[in-house]
Motif scaffolding. Structure first.
Motif, short mmCIF file in Angstrom:
data_model
loop_
_atom_site.label_atom_id
_atom_site.label_comp_id
_atom_site.label_asym_id
_atom_site.label_seq_id
_atom_site.Cartn_x
_atom_site.Cartn_y
_atom_site.Cartn_z
N LEU A 1 0.83 -1.21 0.00
CA LEU A 1 0.00 0.00 0.00
C LEU A 1 0.86 1.25 0.00
N LEU A 2 1.94 1.24 0.81
CA LEU A 2 2.80 2.42 0.87
C LEU A 2 3.49 2.64 -0.47
N GLU A 3 3.81 1.56 -1.17
CA GLU A 3 4.38 1.69 -2.51
C GLU A 3 3.37 2.34 -3.43
N GLN A 4 2.14 1.91 -3.28
CA GLN A 4 1.07 2.41 -4.15
C GLN A 4 0.90 3.92 -3.99
N VAL A 5 1.09 4.44 -2.79
CA VAL A 5 0.94 5.89 -2.60
C VAL A 5 2.30 6.59 -2.66
N GLY A 6 3.34 5.85 -3.03
CA GLY A 6 4.66 6.46 -3.25
C GLY A 6 5.41 6.80 -1.98
N SER B 1 5.24 15.46 5.68
CA SER B 1 4.51 16.66 5.27
C SER B 1 3.01 16.35 5.25
N GLY B 2 2.20 17.40 5.15
CA GLY B 2 0.75 17.21 5.13
C GLY B 2 0.32 16.28 4.02
N GLY B 3 0.87 16.47 2.82
CA GLY B 3 0.51 15.62 1.69
C GLY B 3 0.89 14.18 1.95
N GLU B 4 2.07 14.02 2.57
CA GLU B 4 2.53 12.65 2.86
C GLU B 4 1.62 11.98 3.89
N MET B 5 1.23 12.79 4.90
CA MET B 5 0.35 12.22 5.92
C MET B 5 -0.96 11.75 5.29
N GLN B 6 -1.51 12.58 4.38
CA GLN B 6 -2.77 12.19 3.77
C GLN B 6 -2.60 10.97 2.88
N ARG B 7 -1.40 10.83 2.30
CA ARG B 7 -1.17 9.63 1.48
C ARG B 7 -1.12 8.38 2.36
N VAL B 8 -0.50 8.54 3.56
CA VAL B 8 -0.52 7.42 4.52
C VAL B 8 -1.97 7.06 4.85
N ALA B 9 -2.79 8.12 5.07
CA ALA B 9 -4.19 7.89 5.41
C ALA B 9 -4.92 7.18 4.27
N LEU B 10 -4.58 7.54 3.03
CA LEU B 10 -5.20 6.86 1.89
C LEU B 10 -4.82 5.39 1.86
N ALA B 11 -3.55 5.13 2.11
CA ALA B 11 -3.09 3.74 2.14
C ALA B 11 -3.82 2.98 3.24
N THR C 1 -5.25 12.92 -7.58
CA THR C 1 -4.75 11.99 -8.59
C THR C 1 -4.80 10.56 -8.05
N LEU C 2 -4.35 10.42 -6.79
CA LEU C 2 -4.38 9.08 -6.18
C LEU C 2 -5.81 8.56 -6.07
N LEU C 3 -6.73 9.45 -5.63
CA LEU C 3 -8.13 9.03 -5.52
C LEU C 3 -8.67 8.64 -6.89
N ASP C 4 -8.32 9.45 -7.92
CA ASP C 4 -8.75 9.10 -9.28
C ASP C 4 -8.25 7.71 -9.66
N ASN C 5 -6.98 7.43 -9.28
CA ASN C 5 -6.43 6.11 -9.57
C ASN C 5 -7.24 5.01 -8.90
N PHE C 6 -7.54 5.27 -7.61
CA PHE C 6 -8.33 4.27 -6.87
C PHE C 6 -9.66 4.03 -7.59
N ALA C 7 -10.28 5.13 -8.05
CA ALA C 7 -11.57 5.01 -8.73
C ALA C 7 -11.40 4.17 -10.01
N ARG C 8 -10.33 4.45 -10.72
CA ARG C 8 -10.11 3.72 -11.96
C ARG C 8 -9.92 2.23 -11.69
N GLN C 9 -9.34 1.90 -10.49
CA GLN C 9 -9.15 0.49 -10.13
C GLN C 9 -10.46 -0.18 -9.72
N GLY C 10 -11.56 0.58 -9.72
CA GLY C 10 -12.85 -0.02 -9.44
C GLY C 10 -13.36 0.22 -8.04
#
Lengths: 242, 413
Positions: free
Chosen positions: A130-135, A148-158, A187-196
């Motif tokens: 998951l962490l790879e998926q959010v970079g 950073s804030g963006g990184e924290m939110q990416r962790v939350a997405l993962a 962009t990450l959320l869009d990716n998740f959406a594209r994955q179904g």
């Protein structure tokens, strides 16, 4: 059941009572969201969108009406079953990230799997994936205050994806972020959406809304406008994944 | 959520709040430490006292005017009791159940001198040769008093090591003279060191023939001596006769000699090692109760401390609780998380308390030459009690955490 929508509410209502004051946060919401749909909930503050979000996320139970998530009537579930639904079916993303400050990024991502009873070895593999998926593979051992804030939110997405939930609920996911990082998160959320994945975002931001295939507007506890693109009508999956 | 996950969670909390956790556990630490240390010390004392009691002559029965013990003494009643005399001893000596009977009389004497050297406050004992069978006197050098000394009322004495150390530090005292309150005596023997009994030296003693004692020191000098005076008759049962059987025979004989009707209480006392043991157990029982009270109070205070800090922790971590619930924690998961934290706090405190208590016991052992020993059950008790305190005082904060509404908790600032 491919024909059935993932989410269906029927005359969903929520009334809060504080002393003698009654607040009708939601009064009769009928909403259907198909599997794989990418929906934005908009509305001014006090419109009931947070309440709707809590109900959809199984954090709260309605005063009246019904809510089916994945063909289960949520209003009939007890506390333990609700917790199980939040754990397996729903992935939350919050405006203020809500990471546990004492835990590393990896441990934060692992948390939902701990409550799901996933074995430690599996948890570790899934967390890395998951962490790879959010970079953020290289930041796995950092604590939230080192991110950073963006990184924290990416962790939350993962973390939201950890138990492969059928629904991702994001409450103002870009509310605390600058424009550039907001774009990254979207962009990450869009990716998740594209994955179904089925995604519902609550937001004020029209730019965020532009990402979604469907915008539902709430006002005074009712759906004021459901801007459903014609292609996303009954079976949403065919629309999103042509 | 597995137990291991919960455990890691609780331990992580202690790591972030080291000082706070330590201070919280302090009440438990002190409580458990007190229990372990005092139990160990009392066990050590029990061991020591038992050893000392058994040096008295393990199955000697003493007939006296007054019972050994503590508490209320009715002096008028005691003053009315007849003195025991040599005739009583002779009568007891004819009992078939007794092997040895030795009358003795004692008093405290204050001026024992030898060539200008002086010791004070010495126990003077008038005894017959048979006393070696009732009290474990052992002669180190010289000899003990014999029948001839008794018959001739010779002014001879056997002295304890304390007298030798103070009056004859350099020379063999046997054959030398000393003066007891103006009377000159010849030393015929020296006793083996016996140590002290219940804090009193047993080596600070001079034994003379009973007949000599009565000739030189006949008059009771005070009301106290009048009441507690008279002779003490030590008796040892014949082999095959139990102490209880012997006591029955002795009591019957004494009651007959004193002409007591069946409805009258004894006007004499029969004391044994068990009397002393009971006396000692009464003292330690009080110590035990005090210990339990002290430990109970500090465990209570410790428990309140734990409850307090857990309520703080629940308040501080309200958002965390909300988040955990949003991510799928059940009420029970949250309950366990906080309960385990409280129990762990208490049990770790208990473990530290046990170690400290054992340390104190070891220290006392080194300083006071007591054989302190904490039996295994006290360690289990220490753990059990601290865990119990953790559960009792942790359950309320934990259930409060568990009942939090996830939405309110998430919004909590």
């Amino acid at each position: 059941m491919p024909g059935q929508p993932l989410i269906r509410t029927e005359n969903l209502a929520k009334v809060y009572r504080t002393g003698k004051v009654e607040v009708r946060a939601l009064c009769g919401v009928d909403l259907e969201v198909g599997r794989g749909e990418y929906v934005v909930l908009m509305g001014p503050s006090g419109s009931g969108k947070s309440t709707l979000m809590h109900l959809l996320g199984c954090l709260d139970t309605p005063t009246s009406g019904h809510y089916w998530l994945d063909d289960r009537d949520i209003t009939t579930l007890d506390e333990v079953e609700l917790a199980r639904f939040r754990n397996r079916q729903v992935g939350f993303v919050f405006q203020s990230f809500n990471l546990l400050p004492r835990l590393s990024a990896r441990a934060n991502v692992t948390l939902p799997m701990v409550y799901a009873g996933v074995k430690p070895r599996e948890r570790a593999l899934r967390a890395r994936e998951l962490l790879e998926q959010v970079g953020l593979a290289d930041r796995a051992d950092h604590r939230p205050n080192e991110l950073s804030g963006g990184e924290m939110q990416r962790v939350a997405l993962a973390r939201a994806l950890a138990n492969r939930p059928s629904l991702i609920l994001a409450d103002e996911p870009t509310g605390n972020l600058d424009t550039r990082t907001s774009e990254e998160i979207m962009t990450l959320l869009d990716n998740f959406a594209r994955q179904g994945n089925t995604i519902i975002i609550v937001t004020h931001d029209p730019e965020v809304a532009a990402h979604a295939g469907r915008v539902v507007r709430l006002r005074d506890g009712r759906i004021e406008d459901d801007d459903r693109p014609p292609s996303a009508s009954r079976d949403a999956r065919t629309a999103v994944k042509p | 959520m597995t137990f291991w996950d919960l455990l890691k969670l609780s331990l992580a909390t202690f790591r972030t709040h080291r000082m706070r956790s330590f201070l919280t556990a302090l009440g438990i630490i002190i409580g458990v430490m007190t229990v372990i240390a005092i139990v160990a010390l009392i066990q050590g004392m029990n061991f020591e006292v038992e050893r000392q009691i058994s040096t008295l002559g393990s199955n000697t029965i003493y007939v006296q005017k007054v019972a050994w013990g503590m508490g209320q003494i009715d002096f008028d009643e005691l003053a009315g009791r007849p003195d025991l005399g040599l005739a009583d001893a002779e009568a007891l000596g004819r009992l078939r159940s007794l092997a040895h009977v030795a009358p003795q009389r004692s008093r405290n004497v204050n001026r024992i001198t030898h060539r200008g050297e002086k010791v004070t406050s010495v126990g003077l004992v008038g005894a017959t040769p048979a006393v070696v069978h009732t009290v474990n006197y052992r002669v180190e050098t010289g000899r003990f008093i014999n029948t001839d000394d008794s018959l001739r009322k010779r002014a001879v004495c056997v002295v304890g090591p304390y007298i030798v150390d103070n009056l004859f530090p350099e020379v063999n005292p046997v054959g030398r003279k000393l003066t007891i309150e103006g009377r000159r005596f010849t030393i015929i023997g020296v006793l083996e060191a016996k140590g002290s009994f219940l804090g009193q030296s047993q080596d600070n003693i001079i034994i003379v023939p009973l007949s000599t004692f009565d000739k030189y020191f006949p008059e009771p000098r005070s009301r106290r001596e009048r009441i507690f005076g008279g002779i003490t008759i030590g008796a040892v049962p014949r082999p095959g006769v139990t102490v209880e059987q012997a006591i029955d025979d002795m009591r019957e004989l004494m009651r007959r000699r004193h002409g007591l009707g069946y409805d009258k209480p004894d006007d004499f006392a029969i004391n044994t090692q068990d009397t002393l043991r009971e006396l000692y157990q009464n003292i330690t029982r009080v110590a035990f109760i005090v210990m339990i009270a002290v430990a109970g109070i500090s465990l209570l205070v410790g428990g309140i401390g734990i409850m307090n800090i857990m309520l703080v922790a629940v308040a501080e971590r309200t958002r965390e609780i909300g988040l955990r619930k949003a991510l799928g924690a059940t009420n029970r998961d949250v309950l366990w998380q906080f309960l385990l934290e409280a129990v762990l706090l208490a049990v770790v405190g208990g473990a530290i308390g046990i170690l400290l208590g054992l340390g104190i016991a070891k220290l006392a052992e080194a300083l006071a030459h007591l054989k302190a020993a904490a039996p295994f059950w006290t360690i289990l008790l220490g753990f059990g009690f601290s865990a119990g305190v953790g559960i009792f005082f942790g359950i309320y904060p934990a259930s409060r955490a568990a009942r939090l509404n996830p939405i309110d908790a998430l919004r909590y600032e």
